[in-house]
Design a protein around this motif. Structure first.
Motif, PDB file in Angstrom:
ATOM      1  N   ASP A  91      36.157  48.858  59.927  1.00 16.78           N
ATOM      2  CA  ASP A  91      36.663  50.204  59.695  1.00 16.78           C
ATOM      3  C   ASP A  91      36.264  50.763  58.338  1.00 16.78           C
ATOM      4  N   GLN A 141      29.978  51.420  58.995  1.00 17.04           N
ATOM      5  CA  GLN A 141      30.545  51.164  60.328  1.00 17.04           C
ATOM      6  C   GLN A 141      31.785  52.015  60.562  1.00 17.04           C
ATOM      7  N   GLY A 142      32.618  52.129  59.548  1.00 13.77           N
ATOM      8  CA  GLY A 142      33.797  52.973  59.671  1.00 13.77           C
ATOM      9  C   GLY A 142      33.435  54.438  59.808  1.00 13.77           C
ATOM     10  N   GLU A 198      30.628  55.655  61.117  1.00 13.01           N
ATOM     11  CA  GLU A 198      30.116  55.858  62.478  1.00 13.01           C
ATOM     12  C   GLU A 198      31.269  55.949  63.480  1.00 13.01           C
ATOM     13  N   SER A 199      32.261  55.079  63.336  1.00 16.75           N
ATOM     14  CA  SER A 199      33.414  55.115  64.243  1.00 16.75           C
ATOM     15  C   SER A 199      34.176  56.429  64.114  1.00 16.75           C
ATOM     16  N   GLY A 216      34.398  59.127  67.224  1.00 23.15           N
ATOM     17  CA  GLY A 216      35.728  59.372  67.772  1.00 23.15           C
ATOM     18  C   GLY A 216      36.078  60.842  67.891  1.00 23.15           C
ATOM     19  N   GLN A 245      42.108  56.812  56.939  1.00 27.13           N
ATOM     20  CA  GLN A 245      40.894  56.011  57.059  1.00 27.13           C
ATOM     21  C   GLN A 245      40.068  55.885  55.787  1.00 27.13           C
TER      22      GLN A 245
END
Length: 587
Positions: free
Chosen positions: A55, A59-60, A62-63, A67, A166
């Protein structure tokens, strides 16, 4: 010297930057300096968490992007828009189903919004458009009154929640290794007009990247500032209640919102008077999350953000791509990633247009474009420093549209374009052009998929649902096959592709709704294999006939050459017919 990555503004087009950064990371390029503006500040701050858990870091990031489903995942309309006539609201923000007659042809010469260099152009277009409505009476006067009191069209509360949930400032401090790695987020102060930077440690620096910004004595004026904050929190609560209030309750809540806004304005004037009487005595502390919001606050579209004793907006009004900040921090090489294409589209003729047309084009298109060009290519250049520009040649969507399919298409485009730059390709290289063609074909196919399923196209204004068009399914399949051919061509030329490229031909693009049509039949008919064999045999025949033509004398064998060319033309037509049959069968 540390590697630097600079990330431009561009609103929803920030997805292109994410794909480009993924390519850099896949090549082992990791930044020690990250400088971002507007959406680039959102992306940059997340990257500055460093890599580790799923996260965090890239990588976080991209997520986070993958989303997002609709515009409301990034921004919301301000409540005052609900207080005006629905038809006028539809005119202002381009949504809804208004019943106002359109302006006469001699008045409305506007372009599609995507032709404006920035969303500022939309504001000029909207202001201009409302003038022909002045005979509509009280509704227009009410709307103009609300507009005159409004701070912005939209708010960034969804982004604020994402940042709160986040974004980890503790991880940023770990990543920075005591200041060895640096983050800079560009913001512009409304009161001072100055370009400034929020840092990884929550400091606010002047444009020179070293001088701390000072603020007035907080002890003297803090009580007023606390009052403003309390009123703003109270206002948020009332606005949230308004969303779910019964019809009879809404007038009281609207009146309460108006009264609270007036109180806030009075206290803000008191705060400014207090600040004027007290000299600066300490440096401004600007939490990174607040800095991200300030850097993203496009004036007029989103409300300004208070940092210290001043209000701040999008840094793009002075610096679209903060390359200079990376240079000041001794970054080398610098990878400058632009979310939007560097050139502006040619506008239709301006003969017969009005003052607002001229102002909109000059300020919203030309001036902002010039800022961006100077940011990456100043008159004196960057000297021996290596500055690598990564930019799209075409824009996949506008600055405000959020759609899961367009996000994935734009991210993949960013990946391919970054690979083109790293591999030393130029816009004249076929592999570079294939990046553009693949991205554009995927977008065209995405649009066709909306038509097939009778779903609104989010980039249309207004986005209304057309009747389903299942008859377009063969066209979609043909586009998917052409996409496969383009991917194969780029791969043969050594052009890098994202890891999921092989899935693009066989699957629908992503949408915020579930496709109901079957893209490809679950079992390929036996005829598909026969068609492929016949096409391959015809292609071999064509190749043989072309070799025969090359061996003939153009002067003595004219009749034979004509005969062979006619045979080749017939074979090419046969191949075209076979391919159409393959599409109809879902091969």
């Amino acid at each position: 010297m540390p590697v630097a990555i600079t990330l431009s503004g561009g609103g929803a087009r920030g997805d292109f930057e994410v794909g480009a950064v993924r390519c850099l990371y896949d090549r082992g390029i990791r930044p020690g300096i990250i400088c971002g503006c507007s959406v680039g500040a959102i992306n940059g701050a997340k990257l500055a968490e460093g890599e580790g858990n799923l996260d965090q870091g890239l990588q976080g990031l991209e997520s986070l992007w993958l989303g997002l489903q609709t515009n409301t995942d990034m921004w919301l309309e301000e409540d005052w828009l609900n207080n005006i006539d629905p038809d006028i609201k539809a005119l202002l923000i381009g949504v809804g189903e208004g019943h106002i007659d359109p302006p006469p042809p001699e008045f409305d010469r506007s372009e599609d919004w995507s032709n404006w260099g920035t969303e500022l152009g939309k504001l000029f277009h909207l202001v201009r458009s409302i003038f022909w409505l002045t005979d509509q009476g009280a509704d227009i006067l009410t709307a103009l009154g609300e507009i005159s009191r409004a701070i912005s069209l939209y708010n960034l509360r969804p982004i604020e929640r994402l940042i709160s949930n986040q974004l980890s400032e503790a991880r940023m401090l770990d990543w920075s290794q005591g200041g060895a790695r640096k983050l800079r987020l560009a913001v512009v102060g409304l009161e001072s007009g100055a370009l400034r930077y929020v840092t990884e440690s929550g400091n606010l620096l002047e444009r020179d990247n070293s001088t701390a910004v000072l603020e007035a004595n907080s002890g003297v004026c803090q009580q007023i500032a606390d009052t403003i904050e309390a009123l703003q929190n109270s206002l948020l609560g009332v606005e949230e209640r308004l969303q779910n209030a019964a019809p009879g309750e809404k007038p009281r809540l609207v009146a309460q919102i108006r009264e609270t806004n007036e109180q806030i304005q009075d206290e803000q004037r008191n705060l400014q008077d207090c600040i004027a009487r007290n000299p600066p005595i300490r440096s401004v502390q600007a939490p990174v999350g607040r800095g991200v919001l300030a850097s993203s606050a496009i004036a007029g579209f989103f409300p300004p953000v208070i940092l210290g004793d001043e209000r701040y907006v999008d840094g793009g009004f002075r610096e679209v791509i903060p390359v200079q900040a990376a240079v000041d921090l001794a970054g080398d090489p610098i990878y400058s990633i632009s979310a939007s294409k560097p050139d502006i589209d040619r506008a239709p003729p301006f003969a017969g247009r009005t003052m607002l047309d001229f102002v909109g084009r000059a300020l919203a298109d030309i001036a902002i474009n010039e800022i961006a060009l100077n940011d990456v290519n100043p008159p004196g250049g960057w000297g021996p420093r290596g500055v690598h520009r990564i930019f799209p040649t075409v824009d996949i969507h506008d600055l405000l549209t959020i759609d899961p399919g367009l996000i994935r298409i734009s991210m993949a485009y960013g990946y391919m374009r970054a690979a083109d730059v790293l591999d030393g390709r130029s816009p004249t290289d076929r592999a570079w052009q294939l990046s553009d063609e693949i991205a554009q074909l995927r977008k065209e196919t995405w649009r066709l998929e909306c038509y097939v399923h009778g779903q609104p196209v989010p980039t249309d204004r207004p986005a209304s649902a057309p009747p389903p068009r299942p008859d377009l399914l063969p066209t979609v399949r043909d586009s998917k096959n052409r996409l496969r051919d383009l991917i194969d061509e780029r791969s043969r030329m050594g052009g890098a592709m994202p890891g999921d490229a092989e899935m693009w031909r066989d699957n629908w693009e992503r949408h915020p709704w579930q496709p109901t049509e079957i893209l490809w039949p679950p079992v390929r008919p036996a005829r598909c294999g026969e068609i492929n064999s016949e096409i391959a045999f015809s292609e071999i025949q064509i190749e043989g006939k072309m070799e025969t033509i090359d061996q003939l004398d153009p002067r003595r064998d004219i009749a034979r050459i004509r005969q062979l060319n006619a045979e080749i033309e017939a074979l090419e037509q046969e191949i075209s017919n076979l391919r159409q049959e393959a599409v109809s069968l879902g091969c």
